[in-house]
Structure formats: C-alpha cells, structure tokens
Design a protein around this motif. Structure first.
Motif: not given
Length: 236
Positions: A1-12, A29-40
């Motif tokens: 995944m693009n390195a910007d994705f987790h940063r933009i996901l958190t920003l939004l 989805i679970s909160q834990a999974l979203l947290s993992h996505y936001e942290k990359g």
C-alpha cells in the motif's frame, strides 16, 4: 500500500471529528484492524479503499497519495489560476518556470490571507522578512551564474551574503516559533488568537477554491524532494 495511505486515513478521521470506534463500525471492521491500517502495520484491500473513499467523500487517488486534490484531479499548468493576473508571457515556451511560479504565487495568497486573519503584525513581519530574504538570496544566486554580471546593485559582498541570509532566516524562524509558543520577545507581540489559524483540508478547499490546489501540489512536490534528499519520510 502507498506510504501516504495510513497518514491520510488518520487525517481524514481526525478532520471529521470521529473516533476509531465510530469509523470502524461504519466501515464494518474492528477498531483494532482500523488502528492497524492507520498505523501502517497492516495493508488493506482495494474494496476497503473504495469503502473509505465513499465514507469520507474523497477519491481513491487522494487516499493513496496519488493526487493532492480531494477529488483526485490531476492538474496541468493551464488548470492553475494566475495569481498575478495572467502576466506569464515572459516564460513562453518553458513550462516548468510557469508551473512553479503559479504554485508559489498562488500558495502565497493563502499564506498572507492567513496572516491577515491572524492580525499579528509581528508574525506578519517575520514571515514576510523570511520570504523576502529567500527571494533575494535566490536572485543573487542567479545573478552570480554569469561572471560578467556586475555586483554594483548589491551593497553586501558575495562572500558575506550567503551567511548573512542564512542567519537572518534562522532568526526569523526562531522568532516565529517563539511567537507561536506565546513567548514574550522585545519588540514582538505573541500570538493570542490561535483559532484564526485553525484549518482542515476541507476548510482550505472551501475557503481557497482557486488557490488550494496549488498549495496542495507545492506541499506534495516539496515533501517528495525532502523525502528523497533525507532518505525517506520520517514520522511527525
């Protein structure tokens, strides 16, 4: 995944003012999974990217860092407004100077509008001095390319100018940081109204419909260069 994705996901999410729990529930989805996505930590699939884009009302290209525009627009030099009223004929035949001039000029409209809203003369002076010194230094560098150019229009010698400019700009930065932190400096007034500088990508799009695309592209270009020269992006 693009390195910007987790940063933009958190920003939004933060701009929307919602919790990870709320977003996770809305996206199924679970909160834990979203947290993992936001942290990359983990990568998501295309289906999730599309779902997130719909949820936040942005394009997939924006989410993936492929476009600095929320709608995913790819701008050409002709798409950008002329911040100086369209006087660009001097650059006819050369695309890069025209594009960069537009990006810088249009971005400065936003910078000085923010300063105007901030109503702090000390901050305006420091930022203006910093920018004017940068332009002066750039002009002197260009003049120095041709050894036949006369130095008589300048009162400061070539030997000293680079060091003096660097020192002056560092002083401006130090003063700006102190003003931002609310520290008292002799002859300078600390920033009191911080709310005047509050912004989000959404508010910037709404407040500066003509110029924000230029600022977005300028940010993207500068950070790409900084990342390349610094060996990669660091965490804020």
């Amino acid at each position: 995944m693009n390195a910007d994705f987790h940063r933009i996901l958190t920003l939004l999410r933060k701009e929307k003012g919602v919790s990870q729990k709320q977003v996770a529930a809305s996206l199924g989805i679970s909160q834990a999974l979203l947290s993992h996505y936001e942290k990359g930590i983990r990568e998501c699939g295309l289906e999730f990217v599309v779902k997130v884009a719909d949820y936040y009302g942005v394009s997939c290209d924006y989410l993936l860092g492929r476009s600095p525009d929320r709608a995913g627009l790819t701008l050409s030099v002709d798409d950008l407004p002329d911040g100086d009223g369209g006087r660009q004929n001097a650059f006819a035949g050369s695309i890069m100077p025209v594009l960069n001039k537009k990006l810088i000029t249009n971005s400065l409209h936003i910078v000085f509008d923010m300063l105007s809203k901030g109503r702090n003369d000390s901050l305006t002076r420091e930022v203006s001095s910093y920018l004017m010194t940068a332009v002066y230094k750039s002009f002197r560098k260009l003049c120095g390319i041709n050894p036949k150019n006369q130095d008589t229009m300048f009162s400061i010698s070539k030997v000293r100018v680079s060091h003096l400019c660097g020192s002056a700009m560092s002083q401006n930065e130090a003063n700006i940081d102190c003003l931002s932190a609310g520290q008292d400096l002799e002859g300078l007034t600390p920033i009191e109204n911080r709310d005047a500088f509050a912004l989000t990508t959404q508010s910037m799009t709404e407040n500066y419909p003509l110029y924000y695309s230029s600022l977005q592209n300028l940010i993207s270009n500068v950070e790409a260069e900084l990342g390349k020269n610094g060996g990669g992006r660091g965490k804020k």
